[in-house]
Write a protein that holds these residues in place. Structure first.
Motif, PDB file in Angstrom:
ATOM      1  N   PRO A 164       0.804  -1.232   0.000  1.00 40.69           N
ATOM      2  CA  PRO A 164       0.000   0.000   0.000  1.00 40.69           C
ATOM      3  C   PRO A 164       0.830   1.271   0.000  1.00 40.69           C
ATOM      4  O   PRO A 164       0.478   2.251  -0.666  1.00 40.69           O
ATOM      5  CB  PRO A 164      -0.831  -0.140   1.288  1.00 40.69           C
ATOM      6  CG  PRO A 164      -0.955  -1.615   1.488  1.00 40.69           C
ATOM      7  CD  PRO A 164       0.367  -2.170   1.065  1.00 40.69           C
ATOM      8  N   ARG A 218      -4.197 -10.706  -2.145  1.00 39.25           N
ATOM      9  CA  ARG A 218      -5.603 -10.661  -1.728  1.00 39.25           C
ATOM     10  C   ARG A 218      -5.670  -9.843  -0.450  1.00 39.25           C
ATOM     11  O   ARG A 218      -5.085 -10.230   0.559  1.00 39.25           O
ATOM     12  CB  ARG A 218      -6.171 -12.073  -1.496  1.00 39.25           C
ATOM     13  CG  ARG A 218      -6.604 -12.801  -2.755  1.00 39.25           C
ATOM     14  CD  ARG A 218      -7.435 -14.042  -2.424  1.00 39.25           C
ATOM     15  NE  ARG A 218      -6.642 -15.009  -1.682  1.00 39.25           N
ATOM     16  CZ  ARG A 218      -6.102 -16.114  -2.226  1.00 39.25           C
ATOM     17  NH1 ARG A 218      -6.276 -16.375  -3.514  1.00 39.25           N
ATOM     18  NH2 ARG A 218      -5.403 -16.954  -1.487  1.00 39.25           N
ATOM     19  N   TYR A 219      -6.369  -8.720  -0.504  1.00 44.13           N
ATOM     20  CA  TYR A 219      -6.566  -7.876   0.672  1.00 44.13           C
ATOM     21  C   TYR A 219      -7.993  -8.047   1.151  1.00 44.13           C
ATOM     22  O   TYR A 219      -8.928  -7.558   0.521  1.00 44.13           O
ATOM     23  CB  TYR A 219      -6.277  -6.414   0.345  1.00 44.13           C
ATOM     24  CG  TYR A 219      -4.815  -6.136   0.121  1.00 44.13           C
ATOM     25  CD1 TYR A 219      -4.009  -5.744   1.173  1.00 44.13           C
ATOM     26  CD2 TYR A 219      -4.240  -6.282  -1.143  1.00 44.13           C
ATOM     27  CE1 TYR A 219      -2.650  -5.500   0.987  1.00 44.13           C
ATOM     28  CE2 TYR A 219      -2.893  -6.044  -1.343  1.00 44.13           C
ATOM     29  CZ  TYR A 219      -2.093  -5.648  -0.276  1.00 44.13           C
ATOM     30  OH  TYR A 219      -0.761  -5.417  -0.474  1.00 44.13           O
ATOM     31  N   ALA A 256     -10.069  -9.390  -1.581  1.00 43.73           N
ATOM     32  CA  ALA A 256     -10.084  -8.662  -2.857  1.00 43.73           C
ATOM     33  C   ALA A 256      -8.788  -8.914  -3.604  1.00 43.73           C
ATOM     34  O   ALA A 256      -7.709  -8.615  -3.082  1.00 43.73           O
ATOM     35  CB  ALA A 256     -10.275  -7.180  -2.610  1.00 43.73           C
ATOM     36  N   LEU A 267      -5.644  -8.726  -6.372  1.00 43.95           N
ATOM     37  CA  LEU A 267      -4.857  -7.731  -7.077  1.00 43.95           C
ATOM     38  C   LEU A 267      -3.719  -8.454  -7.766  1.00 43.95           C
ATOM     39  O   LEU A 267      -2.940  -9.158  -7.122  1.00 43.95           O
ATOM     40  CB  LEU A 267      -4.305  -6.680  -6.104  1.00 43.95           C
ATOM     41  CG  LEU A 267      -3.396  -5.604  -6.698  1.00 43.95           C
ATOM     42  CD1 LEU A 267      -4.153  -4.740  -7.697  1.00 43.95           C
ATOM     43  CD2 LEU A 267      -2.803  -4.737  -5.598  1.00 43.95           C
ATOM     44  N   ASP A 269      -7.126  -3.219   5.801  1.00 42.00           N
ATOM     45  CA  ASP A 269      -7.974  -2.323   5.007  1.00 42.00           C
ATOM     46  C   ASP A 269      -7.150  -1.251   4.309  1.00 42.00           C
ATOM     47  O   ASP A 269      -7.681  -0.298   3.762  1.00 42.00           O
ATOM     48  CB  ASP A 269      -9.053  -1.679   5.888  1.00 42.00           C
ATOM     49  CG  ASP A 269      -8.477  -0.997   7.112  1.00 42.00           C
ATOM     50  OD1 ASP A 269      -7.233  -0.874   7.195  1.00 42.00           O
ATOM     51  OD2 ASP A 269      -9.260  -0.605   7.999  1.00 42.00           O
ATOM     52  N   LEU A 312      -5.856  -0.774   1.342  1.00 38.27           N
ATOM     53  CA  LEU A 312      -5.902  -1.323  -0.014  1.00 38.27           C
ATOM     54  C   LEU A 312      -5.086  -0.470  -0.980  1.00 38.27           C
ATOM     55  O   LEU A 312      -5.329   0.736  -1.116  1.00 38.27           O
ATOM     56  CB  LEU A 312      -7.354  -1.405  -0.488  1.00 38.27           C
ATOM     57  CG  LEU A 312      -8.278  -2.271   0.370  1.00 38.27           C
ATOM     58  CD1 LEU A 312      -9.695  -2.244  -0.201  1.00 38.27           C
ATOM     59  CD2 LEU A 312      -7.764  -3.686   0.447  1.00 38.27           C
TER      60      LEU A 312
END
Length: 302
Positions: free
Chosen positions: A100, A130-131, A134, A136, A148, A150
């Motif tokens: 990030p 995967r965050y 989610a 990427l 969080d 991201l």
């Protein structure tokens, strides 16, 4: 002191590695084995170093009686490995915490890692993530992060270099075996991750310089491309550095142009600003800007 070191390691391994928790507690209560370990220099008595050396030599981690018998019978070989090696766990999964901040910096990036080991953390742009579920990126390894924070996307990296007292080469079967031996026995997912990350690094090796983190940093940093954002970073390294050279490093890195990202325990490197807790008990993070090197410092507690 050695008994307390192993007892403390047993507490750290609780709930993470039952095998190492048992071994560390047993070593802490075994006077003859402690006497053998105490023949080594103090810096070479670490539990991870002993357990990794035994595993590298093909020794057992369970049951305790078999481990103890192996160490006793093969002590000369075990001690030789412990004297020759240092703990150099190279966990590519740490890139998920760094990403990030890396993605938020002006692109492209010139990455310089202090305590790089084999340089697996120099490839955050080549891994997938995967965050909180989610995704990427694409491909393997896939790095999971419960955070969080991201990132907007993957960074663009045009230069990668690292400093280590004993840089490792994943193209060397011996070096790769040592990295494997440092992964705790139950962590098969980390072993798979190591192999996948090592394949990426072996195909495009970084520049790794053998040297002290204070002495080697200025010259290496000066070779970074001028049209890229220099990022000096390190993950779980400074706890191995005594207080005086650690302070010298902090002063030095703050004098460099670019950005500094630190992933260390707050007890080792206290954050210079307020901490924003993102998930209780898992991740703490702070950002800092100041000195000649406007940058970010991220401190992570597992």
């Amino acid at each position: 002191m050695t008994d307390l070191r192993y007892a403390g390691f047993a507490r750290e391994a609780h709930g993470v590695s039952p095998a190492y928790e048992t071994l560390a507690r047993s070593v802490a209560n075994d006077a003859p084995l402690l006497a053998l370990i105490d023949t080594l220099p103090e810096a070479k008595r670490q539990p991870n170093l002993l357990f990794g050396a035994v595993r590298l030599l093909g020794g057992p981690v369970a049951p305790w009686a078999d481990f103890r018998a192996f160490v006793t019978e093969h002590w000369d070989a075990v001690a030789r490995e412990m004297r020759a090696r240092i703990t150099q766990t190279n966990e590519a999964g740490r890139c998920a915490v760094l990403l990030p901040l890396l993605a938020a910096l002006p692109q492209p990036l010139a990455l310089l890692e202090v305590g790089a080991s084999a340089g697996l953390c120099l490839y955050p742009d080549r891994y997938s993530y995967r965050y909180g579920g989610a995704p990427l990126g694409s491909g393997v390894p896939v790095l999971d992060c419960d955070s969080d924070l991201l990132p907007a996307g993957l960074p663009t990296v045009v230069w990668r270099a690292g400093i280590d007292l004993n840089p490792l080469d994943v193209r060397s079967p011996e070096d790769l075996a040592w990295l494997d031996a440092l992964i705790w026995p139950e962590h098969a997912h980390r072993r798979d991750r190591l192999r996948a990350a090592a394949a990426i690094v072996a195909a495009d090796p970084p520049l790794l310089v053998r040297g002290d983190l204070v002495e080697a940093l200025p010259a290496l940093a000066s070779t970074a491309p001028a049209d890229a954002t220099l990022v000096v970073f390190h993950t779980s390294v400074l706890y191995l550095v005594p207080p005086e050279p650690r302070a010298a490093f902090v002063s030095l890195v703050r004098s460099l142009p670019g950005h500094w990202i630190s992933n260390e325990s707050p007890e080792v490197l206290p954050p210079p600003g307020p901490i924003a807790r993102h998930r209780p008990g898992t991740t703490t993070c702070c950002r800092w800007t100041g000195g000649r090197s406007p940058g970010h410092v991220v401190t992570v507690r597992a």
